[in-house]
Design an enzyme around this catalytic site. Structure first.
Site, PDB file in Angstrom:
ATOM      1  N   ARG A  49       0.981  -1.162   0.002  1.00 31.84           N
ATOM      2  CA  ARG A  49      -0.306  -0.003   0.128  1.00 31.84           C
ATOM      3  C   ARG A  49       0.576   1.670   0.056  1.00 31.84           C
ATOM      4  O   ARG A  49       0.543   2.484  -0.567  1.00 31.84           O
ATOM      5  CB  ARG A  49      -1.085  -0.350   1.205  1.00 31.84           C
ATOM      6  CG  ARG A  49      -2.096  -0.575   0.870  1.00 31.84           C
ATOM      7  CD  ARG A  49      -2.766  -0.495   2.164  1.00 31.84           C
ATOM      8  NE  ARG A  49      -3.589   0.922   2.404  1.00 31.84           N
ATOM      9  CZ  ARG A  49      -4.443   0.975   2.826  1.00 31.84           C
ATOM     10  NH1 ARG A  49      -4.515   0.631   4.188  1.00 31.84           N
ATOM     11  NH2 ARG A  49      -4.797   2.514   3.230  1.00 31.84           N
ATOM     12  N   CYS A 103      -0.158   6.693   8.900  1.00 37.19           N
ATOM     13  CA  CYS A 103      -0.767   4.929   8.050  1.00 37.19           C
ATOM     14  C   CYS A 103      -1.361   5.865   7.123  1.00 37.19           C
ATOM     15  O   CYS A 103      -1.859   6.309   6.420  1.00 37.19           O
ATOM     16  CB  CYS A 103      -1.445   4.523   9.280  1.00 37.19           C
ATOM     17  SG  CYS A 103      -2.568   4.951  10.300  1.00 37.19           S
TER      18      CYS A 103
END
Length: 285
Positions: free
Chosen positions: A180, A239
């Site tokens: 990701r 994040c």
């Protein structure tokens, strides 16, 4: 009263009758937001209440402030009080995701000045593997008062992140999975990639092969290598939405390295503004 960042299943099991103990189940599934509450209703640590990441541990979304913005401190204090969490209680938080969600509540309580909070090391899996008791009985906590202190200056906004990366005064560490971070896949947010200049430390790197946190000594060595001589106060954790970033902050606390800050909006806030730059691939160390 300060408490260790982590508590073992055995230590928690020995304290279940403690009237000052409050156990909170925060199991959650980003792809199935109701799944955690269903899991809790099926079976949980005796006396545990459930707090929901979206409904209890996050504030209103505007479309520009990320998927899990921090709630208003006073409103969050009311949520905690209604859940039976008072000023003198020791809170133990657990999930079934290696602490990925539990770390969020751990950080939030400390953010409001409540240091008597620990994460169950190994979570639900470690609890059941140890043969400790499980209950489906719904707890009915007695409402109390949670008094928040002025929030600690432990957060930064997008402008601070951008400026700190531009002038080199900050190191930004992204806790998402490497694929990701590199922008190869993006199952949740509308844009793939990462904040230009951010480094990657997948939050699950904090765990050993059994799903428990690595030793303080191991984590200290790993984070000191990541910092490369920088003070922890220059580190910003992020994040996807300010949740698993707290896992890195928890690991650093376990390792005895305080001072890093959180970018609560994280990637989901950053990429909501088309004017902000996006990077893909692996950043050079």
């Amino acid at each position: 009263m300060s408490s260790p960042a982590l508590i073992s299943p055995e230590a928690l099991g020995a304290r279940l009758a403690d009237p000052t103990l409050r156990v909170v189940d925060v199991r959650h599934d980003l792809m199935n937001p109701g799944g955690g509450r269903v899991a809790w209703s099926t079976g949980h640590i005796p006396g545990a209440i459930h707090l929901h990441l979206d409904e209890d541990l996050s504030g209103p979304k505007t479309g520009r402030n990320g998927r899990h913005p921090l709630p208003d401190p006073l409103e969050f204090a009311q949520v905690l009080g209604a859940a039976g969490i008072g000023d003198t209680d020791h809170v133990v938080v657990y999930d079934d995701a290696g602490g990925a969600f539990a770390a969020r509540l751990w950080w939030m309580l400390r953010w409001l000045g409540h240091d008597a909070v620990s994460v169950l090391d190994g979570g639900w899996q470690a609890w059941t593997a140890a043969g400790l008791p499980v209950s489906a009985e719904v707890a009915h906590p007695v409402s109390t008062v949670f008094t928040p202190r002025t929030p600690q200056p432990w957060t930064v906004d997008a402008a601070t992140v951008a400026a700190g990366l531009a002038d080199g005064s900050l190191m930004v560490v992204d806790a998402r999975a490497p694929e990701r971070y590199r922008g190869e896949v993006e199952p949740i947010d509308p844009v793939a990639g990462h904040i230009p200049g951010a480094r990657n430390r997948f939050h699950r790197s904090n765990l050993d092969d059994t799903g428990r946190f690595k030793s303080p000594e191991t984590l200290r060595a790993e984070f000191e290598a990541l910092l490369g001589g920088r003070p922890a106060g220059e580190l910003v954790c992020q994040c996807g939405s300010g949740v698993t970033a707290c896992h890195n902050l928890l690991a650093m606390a376990h390792a005895g390295i305080p001072g890093a800050r959180l970018y609560p909006g994280s990637w989901s806030e950053w990429c909501s503004n088309p004017a902000r730059p996006v990077a893909t691939g692996q950043e050079a160390p």
